[in-house]
Design a protein around this motif. Structure first.
Motif, PDB file in Angstrom:
ATOM      1  N   GLU A   1       0.860  -1.175   0.000  1.00 41.53           N
ATOM      2  CA  GLU A   1       0.000   0.000   0.000  1.00 41.53           C
ATOM      3  C   GLU A   1       0.900   1.229   0.000  1.00 41.53           C
ATOM      4  OE1 GLU A   1      -3.665  -0.607   2.810  1.00 41.53           O
ATOM      5  OE2 GLU A   1      -1.898  -1.528   3.745  1.00 41.53           O
TER       6      GLU A   1
ATOM      7  N   PHE B   1       1.174   5.474   0.729  1.00 41.31           N
ATOM      8  CA  PHE B   1       0.555   6.553   1.497  1.00 41.31           C
ATOM      9  C   PHE B   1       1.309   7.858   1.276  1.00 41.31           C
ATOM     10  CE2 PHE B   1      -0.164   2.557   3.653  1.00 41.31           C
ATOM     11  CZ  PHE B   1      -1.496   2.611   4.053  1.00 41.31           C
TER      12      PHE B   1
ATOM     13  N   LYS C   1      -4.013   7.357   2.339  1.00 41.67           N
ATOM     14  CA  LYS C   1      -3.711   6.303   1.377  1.00 41.67           C
ATOM     15  C   LYS C   1      -3.889   6.811  -0.048  1.00 41.67           C
ATOM     16  CE  LYS C   1      -4.898   1.471   0.335  1.00 41.67           C
ATOM     17  NZ  LYS C   1      -5.674   0.304   0.813  1.00 41.67           N
TER      18      LYS C   1
END
Length: 345
Positions: A266, A268, A275
């Motif tokens: 992920e 960010f 995010k």
């Protein structure tokens, strides 16, 4: 391989093998007992060194005929031991072939042939090999056979970092969930070289019949990368690979083929923690998506992992411009040859 000329190679670490055995008065002198010194390459973490080498396999041939076959030499508190005790021939030189550690093979080995058919690479084994040609007893006391080991595999490491933010650009942080290696061969056959692998002799063994591409997980967990410094994640062991020419990395739509590193992550905003990626359509598991890094994107020449070489890949992670796609910046740093270092115990 031809038994008459076969040998195994060396990268060095020194161990000493001494053997004591009871024998009758008419048996050969204890000075005629075959004994060994063993050396392993001086290298980084998770590789075999002199201190960590625990055992090795030995074959010896006299005039092309087996004299010692698949003998295990074990480290003891006093040095090295094997059974049964063997003595030097009176006149015939011996050719020795050694490897460490004991390994799994897809094809059954021939006890009269030290070559390794169908080696199955799980990724955590640092396979060593050595060859000594034309060894004989020297003088009234036989000196140990110096087994100089070298690495038979390639060492592969990966570093990851968020894309380095330039002035005026958004700084990123990346939560890495997994790192996989795709499309590299995991089975191959190793042939010993035809010359001794003594210090200074640059002969090497040869890998053939590489096969069985597989998906291997290097890292699994949750690691937050929040600086621009490259980081090598904790490894589950897949840092050793069969030397091979990497298949060309290619993409067709959303399908990938060839050799790739794949990062499940992920992305960010570093300052706010908001995010950025992936969006719902790109999520694979637990809010994370895949980003692919080609290991052989060269259109004009082959990319090859060589025997006894170490490679480090730096994967620079940026927010994908489109679904499951990202501009990549992959650098490969080839380490120098492993340093042969002999340490006598």
């Amino acid at each position: 391989m031809k038994i008459l000329t076969h040998i195994a190679i060396a990268a060095t670490v020194a161990l000493s093998l001494s053997s004591c055995s009871d024998h009758d008065s008419d048996a050969p002198s204890s000075g005629n007992i075959i004994s060994f010194n063993a050396s392993a390459p001086l290298s980084g973490r998770q590789v075999v060194t002199t201190n960590s080498l625990q055992d090795f396999k030995v074959w010896a041939f006299a005039d092309g005929k087996p004299y010692m076959s698949d003998v295990t030499v074990d480290r003891t508190s006093n040095g090295w031991s094997y059974s049964p005790t063997m003595y030097w021939p009176a006149e015939t030189p011996l050719n020795f072939y050694s490897y460490s550690p004991a390994i799994r093979t897809a094809t059954e080995s021939d006890s009269s042939n030290p070559d390794i058919p169908g080696f199955i690479n799980g990724g955590s084994t640092d396979l060593l090999y050595s060859v000594n040609i034309g060894e004989t007893r020297s003088g009234s006391l036989a000196t140990p056979v110096q087994i100089n080991f070298r690495h038979a595999l390639s060492q592969v490491r990966f570093q990851l970092r968020p894309r380095v933010a330039k002035s005026g650009e958004q700084a990123l942080s990346v939560n890495v969930r997994a790192l996989d290696l795709l499309g590299t061969n995991t089975v191959g056959s190793f042939n010993f070289p035809d010359n001794s692998t003594t210090i200074g002799n640059q002969v090497t063994g040869e890998w053939t019949d590489q096969s069985t591409p597989a998906e291997k997980r290097i890292f699994e967990g949750s690691e937050m990368l929040a600086t621009d410094t490259p980081k090598e994640l904790l490894s589950t062991g897949y840092i050793f690979s069969i030397p091979q020419t990497l298949p060309k990395s290619d993409i067709s739509g959303t399908s990938y083929s060839g050799a790739y590193a794949r990062v499940l992550c992920e992305i960010f905003d570093r300052n706010t923690g908001v995010k950025i990626w992936p969006e719902t359509a790109d999520v694979v598991a637990d809010g994370a998506g895949y980003i692919y890094f080609p290991l052989n994107a060269n259109q004009t020449s082959d990319t090859e992992w060589q025997l006894g070489k170490a490679y480090r890949y730096t994967l620079n992670i940026d927010a994908p411009a489109t679904s499951s796609k990202i501009d990549f910046d992959v650098t490969v740093e080839e380490y120098p040859d492993f340093i042969d270092s002999q340490i006598n115990n």
